[in-house]
Design a protein around this motif. Structure first.
Motif, mmCIF file in Angstrom:
data_model
loop_
_atom_site.group_PDB
_atom_site.id
_atom_site.type_symbol
_atom_site.label_atom_id
_atom_site.label_comp_id
_atom_site.label_asym_id
_atom_site.label_seq_id
_atom_site.Cartn_x
_atom_site.Cartn_y
_atom_site.Cartn_z
ATOM 1 N N ARG A 81 2.602 -8.845 11.377
ATOM 2 C CA ARG A 81 1.547 -8.540 10.405
ATOM 3 C C ARG A 81 0.222 -8.923 11.041
ATOM 4 O O ARG A 81 -0.017 -10.087 11.357
ATOM 5 C CB ARG A 81 1.760 -9.327 9.106
ATOM 6 C CG ARG A 81 0.645 -9.111 8.071
ATOM 7 C CD ARG A 81 0.878 -9.883 6.799
ATOM 8 N NE ARG A 81 2.009 -9.350 6.072
ATOM 9 C CZ ARG A 81 1.940 -8.342 5.196
ATOM 10 N NH1 ARG A 81 0.783 -7.759 4.948
ATOM 11 N NH2 ARG A 81 3.024 -7.927 4.585
ATOM 12 N N GLY A 82 -0.645 -7.951 11.248
ATOM 13 C CA GLY A 82 -1.945 -8.212 11.853
ATOM 14 C C GLY A 82 -2.888 -8.881 10.866
ATOM 15 O O GLY A 82 -2.951 -8.506 9.699
ATOM 16 N N HIS A 83 -3.645 -9.865 11.350
ATOM 17 C CA HIS A 83 -4.518 -10.665 10.480
ATOM 18 C C HIS A 83 -5.688 -11.182 11.292
ATOM 19 O O HIS A 83 -5.489 -11.889 12.273
ATOM 20 C CB HIS A 83 -3.713 -11.834 9.908
ATOM 21 C CG HIS A 83 -4.492 -12.763 9.038
ATOM 22 N ND1 HIS A 83 -4.836 -12.437 7.756
ATOM 23 C CD2 HIS A 83 -4.994 -14.004 9.266
ATOM 24 C CE1 HIS A 83 -5.499 -13.441 7.213
ATOM 25 N NE2 HIS A 83 -5.604 -14.409 8.112
ATOM 26 N N ALA A 84 -6.897 -10.916 10.858
ATOM 27 C CA ALA A 84 -7.341 -9.962 9.861
ATOM 28 C C ALA A 84 -8.490 -9.189 10.519
ATOM 29 O O ALA A 84 -9.299 -9.774 11.241
ATOM 30 C CB ALA A 84 -7.821 -10.672 8.599
ATOM 31 N N LEU A 85 -8.578 -7.900 10.226
ATOM 32 C CA LEU A 85 -9.567 -7.070 10.902
ATOM 33 C C LEU A 85 -10.991 -7.406 10.479
ATOM 34 O O LEU A 85 -11.896 -7.450 11.313
ATOM 35 C CB LEU A 85 -9.268 -5.596 10.638
ATOM 36 C CG LEU A 85 -7.991 -5.050 11.299
ATOM 37 C CD1 LEU A 85 -7.699 -3.645 10.806
ATOM 38 C CD2 LEU A 85 -8.117 -5.075 12.814
ATOM 39 N N VAL A 86 -11.209 -7.632 9.198
ATOM 40 C CA VAL A 86 -12.572 -7.884 8.702
ATOM 41 C C VAL A 86 -12.552 -9.113 7.794
ATOM 42 O O VAL A 86 -11.850 -9.129 6.778
ATOM 43 C CB VAL A 86 -13.120 -6.660 7.938
ATOM 44 C CG1 VAL A 86 -14.510 -6.952 7.378
ATOM 45 C CG2 VAL A 86 -13.158 -5.432 8.842
ATOM 46 N N TRP A 87 -13.308 -10.129 8.174
ATOM 47 C CA TRP A 87 -13.411 -11.366 7.400
ATOM 48 C C TRP A 87 -14.777 -11.973 7.660
ATOM 49 O O TRP A 87 -15.242 -12.007 8.802
ATOM 50 C CB TRP A 87 -12.301 -12.338 7.822
ATOM 51 C CG TRP A 87 -12.156 -13.562 6.975
ATOM 52 C CD1 TRP A 87 -12.472 -13.694 5.656
ATOM 53 C CD2 TRP A 87 -11.647 -14.833 7.387
ATOM 54 N NE1 TRP A 87 -12.184 -14.961 5.210
ATOM 55 C CE2 TRP A 87 -11.674 -15.684 6.260
ATOM 56 C CE3 TRP A 87 -11.162 -15.330 8.592
ATOM 57 C CZ2 TRP A 87 -11.246 -17.006 6.309
ATOM 58 C CZ3 TRP A 87 -10.734 -16.641 8.650
ATOM 59 C CH2 TRP A 87 -10.762 -17.471 7.516
ATOM 60 N N HIS A 88 -15.408 -12.457 6.590
ATOM 61 C CA HIS A 88 -16.743 -13.039 6.747
ATOM 62 C C HIS A 88 -16.707 -14.319 7.572
ATOM 63 O O HIS A 88 -17.701 -14.681 8.209
ATOM 64 C CB HIS A 88 -17.345 -13.337 5.369
ATOM 65 C CG HIS A 88 -16.593 -14.387 4.608
ATOM 66 N ND1 HIS A 88 -15.452 -14.092 3.875
ATOM 67 C CD2 HIS A 88 -16.789 -15.733 4.483
ATOM 68 C CE1 HIS A 88 -14.996 -15.207 3.336
ATOM 69 N NE2 HIS A 88 -15.785 -16.212 3.676
#
Length: 340
Positions: free
Chosen positions: A104-111
């Motif tokens: 499970r890929g984590h994470a493409l967009v995160w502040h």
């Protein structure tokens, strides 16, 4: 009688040390038990932990899914603009392939964990950088990642949009843009929205529900919702199953993706018992919802848990202690999955 038998087996295992699971599919590992119900059982993993032999022994034996905890985030994969770095993530993917695990890929967009160069961009440049980043990372792992947590933690505690630099400069459209870019880059991966504090029915989960319904209405390619599951001992919401089900009723998959149950330190036997009950409650909630496709621990050993430095004075949040010995929480997971 089956539950009593499992309890006796696992209690004996705790006395002896590490539980010696049987061959895959024999119903003796947590992953095998979860797979009987069509679910994945995963663990958060960072690349350095793969050098820890006792840790990887348990990882390889008990789990059939991994989530890179940090190796695929923006600061790790694109520390400088247009300079991508995949060595850490690639090693975790290679290990997963060797062990027949999904990723499970984590994470493409995160502040959070976004490089300073990203946070300094004007709106037009930020939108371009976001699309370029999502495309670059998702395309690199195309076919290697089962599912992506595309956007992580977009909401505030009240269920409104988090006032992140993404939202300030791009508005809510950054969420739909991220999903569309991820789908174009990796059409075969499932795409999830990830959030914490929304496991039960509350203001935040209501806001999340409204956000997801809006994305679906707009034709945004979203496949599921990831509920992180960072729990406080004795405070698991009583309506987790109902909350998961209402999202599943939208036609989406759901998953518990970062489960841990923290307690005030020092750890006590009474707290161990409550923690075990809390792990069982969260697991039962997933088992009760057909579209709850996986449950992931964050991570499985206190040795690598994020809790002590995230919540000072708290810890002991995982089913194995820092010496890789199973706790009552492990027994609860095993028994609950076995009876599920």
């Amino acid at each position: 009688m089956r539950g009593r038998t499992v309890a006796l087996i696992t209690a004996a295992a705790m006395t002896a040390g590490l539980f010696a699971a049987g061959p895959a599919g024999a119903g003796t590992s947590l992953a095998a038990l979860a797979a009987q119900g069509g679910r994945h059982f995963g663990a958060g993993v960072d690349v350095g932990q793969l050098n820890d032999v006792p840790y990887t022994t348990i990882l390889n034996r008990e789990f059939n899914a991994v989530t890179p905890t940090d190796a695929m985030k923006w600061d790790a994969t694109e520390p400088n603009r247009n300079q991508f770095y995949f060595v850490r993530g690639d090693r975790i993917v290679a290990h997963a392939r060797q062990q027949n695990m999904i990723v499970r890929g984590h994470a493409l967009v995160w502040h959070s964990q976004a490089p300073a160069w990203v946070q300094s961009l004007n709106p037009a440049m930020l939108r371009d950088a976001l699309n370029n980043h999502v495309t670059g990372v998702a395309a690199h792992y195309r076919g290697a990642v089962y599912a992506w947590n595309v956007v992580n933690e977009p909401l505030d505690a009240g269920g409104g949009y988090r006032n992140s630099f993404f939202y300030q400069r791009l508005g809510a459209s950054y969420i739909s843009d991220s999903f569309r870019a991820a789908r174009a880059a990796d059409p075969g991966a499932k795409l999830y929205l990830s959030e914490y504090g929304a496991e039960g029915v509350n203001a935040k989960s209501d806001g999340l529900y409204g956000l997801v319904r809006g994305l679906l209405a707009d034709g945004v390619p979203i496949d599921g919702v990831a509920f992180q599951g960072h729990m406080v001992i004795g405070q698991v919401p009583p309506d987790v199953r109902q909350n998961l089900q209402r999202f599943a009723d939208l036609g989406l998959d759901v998953a518990i993706t970062e489960l841990d149950v923290r307690m005030p330190l020092p750890r006590t036997a009474a707290q161990d018992a409550q923690q075990a009950a809390d792990y069982a409650t969260m697991t039962r909630a997933c088992l009760a919802v057909v579209r709850c496709e996986s449950l992931t621990l964050w991570t499985f050993s206190d040795k690598y848990s994020i809790i002590p430095w995230t919540f000072p004075g708290q810890g002991a949040a995982t089913p194995w202690d820092a010496t890789m010995r199973p706790k009552p929480a492990y027994t609860a997971l095993y028994t609950t999955l076995a009876s599920g």
